[in-house]
Write an enzyme that holds these catalytic residues in place. Structure first.
Site, PDB file in Angstrom:
ATOM      1  N   ARG A 123      19.665  14.704   5.945  1.00 25.60           N
ATOM      2  CA  ARG A 123      18.555  13.742   6.086  1.00 25.60           C
ATOM      3  C   ARG A 123      17.204  14.321   5.661  1.00 25.60           C
ATOM      4  NH1 ARG A 123      21.306  12.110  10.853  1.00 25.60           N
ATOM      5  NH2 ARG A 123      22.514  10.252  10.384  1.00 25.60           N
ATOM      6  N   LYS A 145       8.672  11.387  -6.859  1.00 24.11           N
ATOM      7  CA  LYS A 145       9.730  10.468  -7.287  1.00 24.11           C
ATOM      8  C   LYS A 145      10.979  11.288  -7.585  1.00 24.11           C
ATOM      9  CE  LYS A 145       7.355   6.444  -9.173  1.00 24.11           C
ATOM     10  NZ  LYS A 145       7.058   5.660 -10.392  1.00 24.11           N
ATOM     11  N   GLU A 187       3.083  12.393 -22.540  1.00 22.44           N
ATOM     12  CA  GLU A 187       2.627  12.107 -21.167  1.00 22.44           C
ATOM     13  C   GLU A 187       1.205  12.644 -20.943  1.00 22.44           C
ATOM     14  OE1 GLU A 187       4.219  10.284 -18.931  1.00 22.44           O
ATOM     15  OE2 GLU A 187       6.369  10.430 -19.336  1.00 22.44           O
ATOM     16  N   LYS A 229      -2.885  12.844 -11.943  1.00 26.19           N
ATOM     17  CA  LYS A 229      -1.695  12.303 -11.284  1.00 26.19           C
ATOM     18  C   LYS A 229      -1.835  12.411  -9.771  1.00 26.19           C
ATOM     19  CE  LYS A 229       3.090  11.665 -10.976  1.00 26.19           C
ATOM     20  NZ  LYS A 229       4.379  11.634 -11.599  1.00 26.19           N
ATOM     21  N   GLU A 239       3.819   3.511  -4.883  1.00 25.91           N
ATOM     22  CA  GLU A 239       3.679   2.564  -5.987  1.00 25.91           C
ATOM     23  C   GLU A 239       3.630   1.098  -5.548  1.00 25.91           C
ATOM     24  OE1 GLU A 239       5.503   3.841  -9.635  1.00 25.91           O
ATOM     25  OE2 GLU A 239       5.701   1.770 -10.320  1.00 25.91           O
ATOM     26  N   ARG A 243      -0.413   3.212  -8.658  1.00 24.32           N
ATOM     27  CA  ARG A 243       0.496   4.213  -9.244  1.00 24.32           C
ATOM     28  C   ARG A 243       1.175   3.668 -10.501  1.00 24.32           C
ATOM     29  NH1 ARG A 243       4.375   8.708  -6.360  1.00 24.32           N
ATOM     30  NH2 ARG A 243       5.246   9.493  -8.300  1.00 24.32           N
ATOM     31  N   ASN A 247       2.509   4.300 -15.538  1.00 21.81           N
ATOM     32  CA  ASN A 247       3.553   3.758 -16.414  1.00 21.81           C
ATOM     33  C   ASN A 247       2.983   3.174 -17.698  1.00 21.81           C
ATOM     34  OD1 ASN A 247       5.892   4.412 -15.035  1.00 21.81           O
ATOM     35  ND2 ASN A 247       5.635   2.703 -13.627  1.00 21.81           N
ATOM     36  N   HIS A 250       5.228   2.744 -20.657  1.00 22.95           N
ATOM     37  CA  HIS A 250       6.611   2.960 -20.207  1.00 22.95           C
ATOM     38  C   HIS A 250       7.502   1.724 -20.311  1.00 22.95           C
ATOM     39  CE1 HIS A 250       5.149   6.801 -18.892  1.00 22.95           C
ATOM     40  NE2 HIS A 250       6.302   7.140 -18.368  1.00 22.95           N
ATOM     41  N   HIS A 254      10.891   2.178 -22.069  1.00 20.70           N
ATOM     42  CA  HIS A 254      12.215   1.985 -21.466  1.00 20.70           C
ATOM     43  C   HIS A 254      13.076   1.056 -22.325  1.00 20.70           C
ATOM     44  CE1 HIS A 254      10.427   3.259 -17.332  1.00 20.70           C
ATOM     45  NE2 HIS A 254      10.869   4.287 -18.019  1.00 20.70           N
ATOM     46  N   HIS A 268      12.240  10.691 -24.173  1.00 25.63           N
ATOM     47  CA  HIS A 268      11.414   9.869 -23.289  1.00 25.63           C
ATOM     48  C   HIS A 268       9.918   9.963 -23.630  1.00 25.63           C
ATOM     49  CE1 HIS A 268       9.947   7.849 -19.720  1.00 25.63           C
ATOM     50  NE2 HIS A 268       9.199   8.905 -19.466  1.00 25.63           N
TER      51      HIS A 268
HETATM   52  N1  GLY Z   1       6.095   9.039 -13.666  1.00 30.49           N
HETATM   53  C1  GLY Z   1       5.421   8.001 -13.005  1.00 30.49           C
HETATM   54  C2  GLY Z   1       5.175   8.242 -11.563  1.00 30.49           C
HETATM   55  O1  GLY Z   1       5.406   9.331 -11.074  1.00 30.49           O
HETATM   56  O2  GLY Z   1       4.732   7.358 -10.891  1.00 30.49           O
END
Ligand code: GLY
Length: 371
Positions: A123, A145, A187, A229, A239, A243, A247, A250, A254, A268
């Protein structure tokens, strides 16, 4: 030489991102204060293990920390349920306990997989990110993430689980192939484009020297990217709003990654760069930003030798409607309505659900026609 620390102030989940050359050699000493007992487990991939595991192991040993490592195959295919299961079962077999620390040594795939394994093991155990690609240093290792891919799409299974420490060793970037470095640079450019026009101008001046290998410029680019960031993640950790700005480019990316089968036709970060150029083109056509902005974006990306246009992607692509169908799979879609990151200028991105379909189709159709 240029060392810096970016603190990510998330209360009980706060941590530091250490940036600079030579950090791998100090990893043991920097990780030691986190440990309840002198023992860690390392998740890595075969490519990274051959290049960097010996240095990490030496520095852990110098700090008196026992370690074992599981090395997985490199590549996106490793971000799977099967490899996650293998990693978690291995961590259990290694008797990694609640108060122990897992180390993720690698790029975005290993960081995401190891972070998710740490999130669900007993956990939740703590983990340290040691990102070895530019993309992982400026983006995926920071912000918590974690996850794996599903048959239905990338990153659809996962958890927010913040690392306890990030060690971004600029020296390891020297081992990256130029293409991988430039993909990560997609990025970096994204940060300037979404929120800092001064940083974008700095990249226009310093990008070529940075790509050629200047370590101080690389450290500065990583620091400024991580700083931005961290600020966004602190405002919106899970998000719910801001946040999504991270993107930028993105949703296009994608769709293009899906269209190219997640193959090496398009990495990517390359897709992010192409996607940023398309987002600025759409923004200009909608009268949101100056007509010159998309040309400036494209001039910088192509000047860096990066993929910039759909014409730079080899092989067949779907038509504009096909690409729009793929864009509709995006996680930002809400009530069936596409939400995109558009821009009022360089450094001034915003999230909008108000995207006229015709304008989007025209941008894609024109970009496809230019192939
Ligand atoms: N790569 C986008 C984020 O971490 O929100």
């Amino acid at each position: 030489m240029s060392r810096s620390t970016v603190h990510v102030p998330l209360g009980a989940r706060a941590y530091d991102v250490e940036i600079g050359p030579g950090l791998l050699d100090e990893a043991g000493a920097r990780i030691a204060p986190l440990l309840g007992r002198p023992r860690v487990a390392i998740l890595t991939d075969d490519t990274v293990a051959a290049l960097h595991l010996p240095a990490l192991a030496r520095s852990l040993e110098a700090a008196g920390i026992a370690h074992s490592a599981l090395s997985l195959p490199p590549g996106e295919g490793t971000k799977s349920w099967a490899r996650l299961g293998e990693a978690v079962e291995w961590l259990l077999a290694e008797r990694i306990e609640r108060r122990d620390v897992v180390i993720a040594l690698g790029g975005g795939v290993i960081g995401d997989l190891a972070g998710f394994a740490a999130a669900i093991l007993r956990r939740g155990v703590r983990f340290v990110q040691v990102p070895t690609s530019l993309l992982a240093q400026v983006d995926s290792s920071v912000g918590g993430k974690t996850g794996v891919n599903a048959a239905a799409g990338k990153n659809l299974i996962g958890a927010f689980h913040q690392p306890s420490l990030v060690l971004a060793d600029i020296s390891v970037l020297e081992t990256l192939a130029r293409r991988d470095f430039l993909a990560g640079y997609g990025e970096v450019a994204k940060y300037g484009l979404l929120g800092d026009a001064t940083f974008f101008a700095w990249l226009e001046s310093n990008g070529p020297a940075l790509a050629a290998g200047d370590p101080s410029l690389r450290a500065e680019a990583v620091r400024r990217s991580v700083r931005m960031k961290a600020d966004i993640v602190v405002r919106d950790e899970t998000e719910q709003g801001d946040r999504a700005l991270l993107n930028l480019g993105h949703t296009f990316c994608h769709a293009l990654e899906a269209a190219t089968g997640y193959s090496d036709r398009l990495l990517h970060g390359e897709g992010v760069a192409v996607g940023c150029a398309l987002a600025f083109e759409l923004s200009a056509r909608l009268g949101l930003c100056a007509q010159e902005d998309p040309s400036r974006v494209r001039a910088h990306l192509s000047g860096m030798g990066m993929k910039t246009d759909l014409a730079d992607i080899p092989g067949p692509l779907p038509d504009a409607d096909g690409l729009m169908d793929l864009m509709a799979q995006d996680k930002k879609v809400r009530d069936g309505q596409l939400r995109l990151i558009l821009a009022r200028g360089i450094g001034a991105a915003f999230v909008t659900g108000d995207v006229p379909r015709e304008a989007l189709r025209d941008v894609l159709a024109d970009a496809l026609a230019a192939r």
